[in-house]
Design an enzyme around this catalytic site. Structure first.
Site, PDB file in Angstrom:
ATOM      1  N   ASN A   1       0.785  -1.236   0.000  1.00 57.59           N
ATOM      2  CA  ASN A   1       0.000   0.000   0.000  1.00 57.59           C
ATOM      3  C   ASN A   1       0.817   1.286   0.000  1.00 57.59           C
ATOM      4  O   ASN A   1       0.278   2.365   0.236  1.00 57.59           O
ATOM      5  CB  ASN A   1      -0.971  -0.023   1.184  1.00 57.59           C
ATOM      6  CG  ASN A   1      -2.129  -0.964   0.915  1.00 57.59           C
ATOM      7  OD1 ASN A   1      -2.465  -1.221  -0.240  1.00 57.59           O
ATOM      8  ND2 ASN A   1      -2.728  -1.501   1.968  1.00 57.59           N
TER       9      ASN A   1
ATOM     10  N   ASN B   1      -5.455  -5.137   2.947  1.00 50.25           N
ATOM     11  CA  ASN B   1      -6.246  -4.267   3.815  1.00 50.25           C
ATOM     12  C   ASN B   1      -7.325  -3.455   3.104  1.00 50.25           C
ATOM     13  O   ASN B   1      -7.498  -2.266   3.395  1.00 50.25           O
ATOM     14  CB  ASN B   1      -5.297  -3.371   4.618  1.00 50.25           C
ATOM     15  CG  ASN B   1      -4.656  -4.186   5.739  1.00 50.25           C
ATOM     16  OD1 ASN B   1      -5.309  -5.077   6.300  1.00 50.25           O
ATOM     17  ND2 ASN B   1      -3.402  -3.919   6.040  1.00 50.25           N
TER      18      ASN B   1
ATOM     19  N   THR C   1       1.533  -7.769   6.748  1.00 46.57           N
ATOM     20  CA  THR C   1       0.628  -8.442   5.818  1.00 46.57           C
ATOM     21  C   THR C   1       1.350  -8.717   4.500  1.00 46.57           C
ATOM     22  O   THR C   1       1.215  -9.791   3.916  1.00 46.57           O
ATOM     23  CB  THR C   1      -0.597  -7.542   5.539  1.00 46.57           C
ATOM     24  OG1 THR C   1      -1.213  -7.230   6.788  1.00 46.57           O
ATOM     25  CG2 THR C   1      -1.581  -8.218   4.637  1.00 46.57           C
ATOM     26  N   GLY C   2       2.118  -7.722   4.034  1.00 46.36           N
ATOM     27  CA  GLY C   2       2.816  -7.881   2.753  1.00 46.36           C
ATOM     28  C   GLY C   2       3.762  -9.073   2.777  1.00 46.36           C
ATOM     29  O   GLY C   2       3.788  -9.877   1.840  1.00 46.36           O
TER      30      GLY C   2
ATOM     31  N   TRP D   1       7.412  -0.071  -0.221  1.00 45.95           N
ATOM     32  CA  TRP D   1       8.419   0.993  -0.115  1.00 45.95           C
ATOM     33  C   TRP D   1       8.205   1.709   1.212  1.00 45.95           C
ATOM     34  O   TRP D   1       7.516   2.740   1.271  1.00 45.95           O
ATOM     35  CB  TRP D   1       8.323   1.962  -1.305  1.00 45.95           C
ATOM     36  CG  TRP D   1       9.443   2.957  -1.305  1.00 45.95           C
ATOM     37  CD1 TRP D   1       9.383   4.245  -0.862  1.00 45.95           C
ATOM     38  CD2 TRP D   1      10.799   2.754  -1.725  1.00 45.95           C
ATOM     39  NE1 TRP D   1      10.611   4.853  -0.982  1.00 45.95           N
ATOM     40  CE2 TRP D   1      11.494   3.957  -1.505  1.00 45.95           C
ATOM     41  CE3 TRP D   1      11.498   1.658  -2.253  1.00 45.95           C
ATOM     42  CZ2 TRP D   1      12.852   4.109  -1.805  1.00 45.95           C
ATOM     43  CZ3 TRP D   1      12.835   1.806  -2.557  1.00 45.95           C
ATOM     44  CH2 TRP D   1      13.497   3.021  -2.333  1.00 45.95           C
TER      45      TRP D   1
ATOM     46  N   TYR E   1       2.862   7.349   3.013  1.00 51.28           N
ATOM     47  CA  TYR E   1       2.903   6.010   3.612  1.00 51.28           C
ATOM     48  C   TYR E   1       1.921   5.075   2.891  1.00 51.28           C
ATOM     49  O   TYR E   1       2.252   3.943   2.547  1.00 51.28           O
ATOM     50  CB  TYR E   1       2.565   6.097   5.105  1.00 51.28           C
ATOM     51  CG  TYR E   1       2.567   4.754   5.772  1.00 51.28           C
ATOM     52  CD1 TYR E   1       3.745   4.021   5.877  1.00 51.28           C
ATOM     53  CD2 TYR E   1       1.394   4.195   6.266  1.00 51.28           C
ATOM     54  CE1 TYR E   1       3.754   2.762   6.466  1.00 51.28           C
ATOM     55  CE2 TYR E   1       1.391   2.946   6.855  1.00 51.28           C
ATOM     56  CZ  TYR E   1       2.572   2.236   6.948  1.00 51.28           C
ATOM     57  OH  TYR E   1       2.566   0.998   7.514  1.00 51.28           O
ATOM     58  N   HIS E   2       0.699   5.563   2.666  1.00 50.60           N
ATOM     59  CA  HIS E   2      -0.297   4.824   1.892  1.00 50.60           C
ATOM     60  C   HIS E   2      -0.633   5.619   0.639  1.00 50.60           C
ATOM     61  O   HIS E   2      -0.701   6.838   0.701  1.00 50.60           O
ATOM     62  CB  HIS E   2      -1.609   4.675   2.677  1.00 50.60           C
ATOM     63  CG  HIS E   2      -1.569   3.600   3.713  1.00 50.60           C
ATOM     64  ND1 HIS E   2      -2.441   3.563   4.767  1.00 50.60           N
ATOM     65  CD2 HIS E   2      -0.782   2.508   3.847  1.00 50.60           C
ATOM     66  CE1 HIS E   2      -2.173   2.497   5.515  1.00 50.60           C
ATOM     67  NE2 HIS E   2      -1.173   1.848   4.980  1.00 50.60           N
TER      68      HIS E   2
ATOM     69  N   HIS F   1       5.975  -3.832  13.632  1.00 53.91           N
ATOM     70  CA  HIS F   1       6.658  -4.265  12.415  1.00 53.91           C
ATOM     71  C   HIS F   1       8.081  -3.731  12.293  1.00 53.91           C
ATOM     72  O   HIS F   1       8.433  -2.737  12.901  1.00 53.91           O
ATOM     73  CB  HIS F   1       5.875  -3.811  11.185  1.00 53.91           C
ATOM     74  CG  HIS F   1       4.506  -4.393  11.117  1.00 53.91           C
ATOM     75  ND1 HIS F   1       4.258  -5.728  11.294  1.00 53.91           N
ATOM     76  CD2 HIS F   1       3.303  -3.811  10.891  1.00 53.91           C
ATOM     77  CE1 HIS F   1       2.970  -5.950  11.172  1.00 53.91           C
ATOM     78  NE2 HIS F   1       2.364  -4.797  10.941  1.00 53.91           N
TER      79      HIS F   1
HETATM   80  N1  CTP Z   1       3.964  -1.531   2.733  1.00 53.85           N
HETATM   81  C1  CTP Z   1       5.230  -1.060   2.387  1.00 53.85           C
HETATM   82  N2  CTP Z   1       5.509   0.274   2.474  1.00 53.85           N
HETATM   83  C2  CTP Z   1       4.590   1.150   2.891  1.00 53.85           C
HETATM   84  C3  CTP Z   1       3.301   0.692   3.267  1.00 53.85           C
HETATM   85  C4  CTP Z   1       3.017  -0.656   3.174  1.00 53.85           C
HETATM   86  O1  CTP Z   1       6.093  -1.854   2.029  1.00 53.85           O
HETATM   87  N3  CTP Z   1       4.901   2.457   2.932  1.00 53.85           N
HETATM   88  C5  CTP Z   1       3.643  -2.965   2.586  1.00 53.85           C
HETATM   89  C6  CTP Z   1       3.782  -3.750   3.895  1.00 53.85           C
HETATM   90  O2  CTP Z   1       4.272  -5.040   3.593  1.00 53.85           O
HETATM   91  C7  CTP Z   1       2.348  -3.827   4.399  1.00 53.85           C
HETATM   92  C8  CTP Z   1       1.555  -3.896   3.097  1.00 53.85           C
HETATM   93  O3  CTP Z   1       2.287  -3.073   2.181  1.00 53.85           O
HETATM   94  O4  CTP Z   1       2.067  -4.967   5.171  1.00 53.85           O
HETATM   95  C9  CTP Z   1       0.138  -3.397   3.253  1.00 53.85           C
HETATM   96  O5  CTP Z   1       0.167  -2.097   3.792  1.00 53.85           O
HETATM   97  P1  CTP Z   1      -0.728  -1.657   5.031  1.00 53.85           P
HETATM   98  O6  CTP Z   1      -2.137  -1.897   4.725  1.00 53.85           O
HETATM   99  O7  CTP Z   1      -0.293  -0.318   5.434  1.00 53.85           O
HETATM  100  O8  CTP Z   1      -0.262  -2.672   6.144  1.00 53.85           O
HETATM  101  P2  CTP Z   1      -0.142  -2.258   7.688  1.00 53.85           P
HETATM  102  O9  CTP Z   1      -1.507  -2.145   8.235  1.00 53.85           O
HETATM  103  O10 CTP Z   1       0.770  -1.115   7.889  1.00 53.85           O
HETATM  104  O11 CTP Z   1       0.590  -3.445   8.271  1.00 53.85           O
HETATM  105  P3  CTP Z   1      -0.073  -4.783   8.671  1.00 53.85           P
HETATM  106  O12 CTP Z   1      -1.384  -4.897   7.980  1.00 53.85           O
HETATM  107  O13 CTP Z   1       0.880  -5.777   8.189  1.00 53.85           O
HETATM  108  O14 CTP Z   1      -0.190  -4.674  10.157  1.00 53.85           O
END
Ligand code: CTP
Length: 319
Positions: free
Chosen positions: A109, A132, A242-243, A263, A276-277, A293
């Site tokens: 994401n 997610n 999750t990734g 990233w 971030y997203h 994480h």
């Molecule tokens: N990710 C990434 N870099 C980011 C945001 C996300 O590499 N800036 C990857 C991560 O592997 C993450 C996945 O994309 O698990 C999905 O993102 P997200 O929905 O943000 O996961 P989180 O809720 O942050 O983490 P998790 O669901 O694993 O608790």
């Protein structure tokens, strides 16, 4: 025979908390990347010693009954009862039974996807995994639309759907679920007690509105098994994201794995800011000690696998 070097160094990995994204430049350049079939098969075999995606992707109906008590994985002292709704939604057979795909995309994401133009490429893969319940419609050019499996941490209900406080939010979630149109909805229901009600709300909505999704609820052993595999390879993650979970599972049923939107750094390779997203204004939290994480460390491991041809990471534009 090529050796798998996942950690990239002989010493135990340390958490990289720097913002120096320049260090993470992806080599070799995309055009030169070649899939290493031998290595991919070897990784699949190694991971199979820890978990089997076909089984661990979901608890099956035959193994639980309503009223059974489950201890949460991260809150061992807290328990939940298997509700009638949850029981109804457990699959009878694994949604991945005997499944094999030539190529799979796992879409993380990160905001690095914005203006990537990767949508078309992502949609060409045989199986597309997303995380997610991230929105796709408004971002189709960059992230694509095809969704074969999407994860949903219970926290998403709070973060993206205002804990369904009113009819508008319930309708929004319902629309998103309807749009999944037969794909697998993967809900980690047994991780933490905080998700208890949210999982029940979603289950209820799916049943009440006959939503066409194939629900899956990861096995109780999955998380520890995944962590065990990476620890054995000197990747000292606290709790797999999750990734990373999706990549680890995908090795079982995908011949070639392509990662997009991974990233975890605030600057891109050209030092431009990265969200971030791609779809909201959530801030970077992974560098805090409180974060469960160790994303940059995971990224380093994935980058090493990219360099050896075991997977392909795309962190820039797709054209
Ligand atoms: N990710 C990434 N870099 C980011 C945001 C996300 O590499 N800036 C990857 C991560 O592997 C993450 C996945 O994309 O698990 C999905 O993102 P997200 O929905 O943000 O996961 P989180 O809720 O942050 O983490 P998790 O669901 O694993 O608790």
């Amino acid at each position: 025979r090529a050796e798998v070097v996942i950690n990239g160094s002989s010493s135990p990995a340390v958490v990289d908390r720097s913002n120096e994204s320049i260090k993470h430049n992806i080599q070799p350049a995309s055009s030169k990347w070649r899939h290493n079939q031998t290595l991919s098969l070897r990784i699949r075999k190694q991971i199979l010693k820890f978990l089997d995606a076909e089984k661990d992707i979901s608890v099956l109906k035959g193994t639980l009954k309503p009223g059974d008590i489950i201890h949460y994985i991260f809150d061992r002292d807290s328990t939940m009862n298997v509700s009638q709704n949850l029981y109804e939604l457990l699959p009878r057979t694994s949604p991945l039974k005997n499944k094999h795909f030539r190529t799979c995309a796992i879409v993380g994401n990160s905001g690095v996807l914005l203006n990537s133009g990767c949508g078309q490429e992502i949609d060409t893969h045989s199986f597309v995994i997303r995380c997610n319940l991230a929105p796709v419609q408004e971002y189709a050019r960059d992230v694509g639309l095809k969704t074969d499996l999407v994860t949903m941490n219970p926290s998403v209900i709070q973060r993206a759907f205002e804990d369904l406080v009113n009819a508008t939010w319930r309708e929004k979630l319902l629309q998103r679920l309807h749009s999944l149109n037969g794909s697998i909805l993967w809900i980690p229901a047994f991780m933490a007690r905080g998700g208890k009600e949210r999982v029940e709300w979603v289950n209820e909505l799916i049943l009440k509105h006959h939503v066409n999704v194939r629900t899956a609820y990861p096995s109780l052993r999955l998380l520890h098994a995944v962590r065990g595999y990476w620890l054995t390879n000197k990747v000292h993650i606290k709790r797999p994201t999750t990734g990373l979970l999706m990549y680890t599972l995908a090795t079982r049923f995908c011949n070639q794995i392509y990662l997009y939107g991974f990233w975890p750094f605030p600057l891109d390779q050209n030092q431009n800011p990265v969200k971030y997203h791609y779809y909201d204004s959530l801030k970077y939290g992974y560098t805090s000690q409180a974060s469960p994480h160790t994303m940059p460390l995971e990224f380093k491991a994935l980058k090493n696998l990219h360099e050896q041809g075991a997977l392909k990471l795309t962190v820039g534009r797709c054209d």
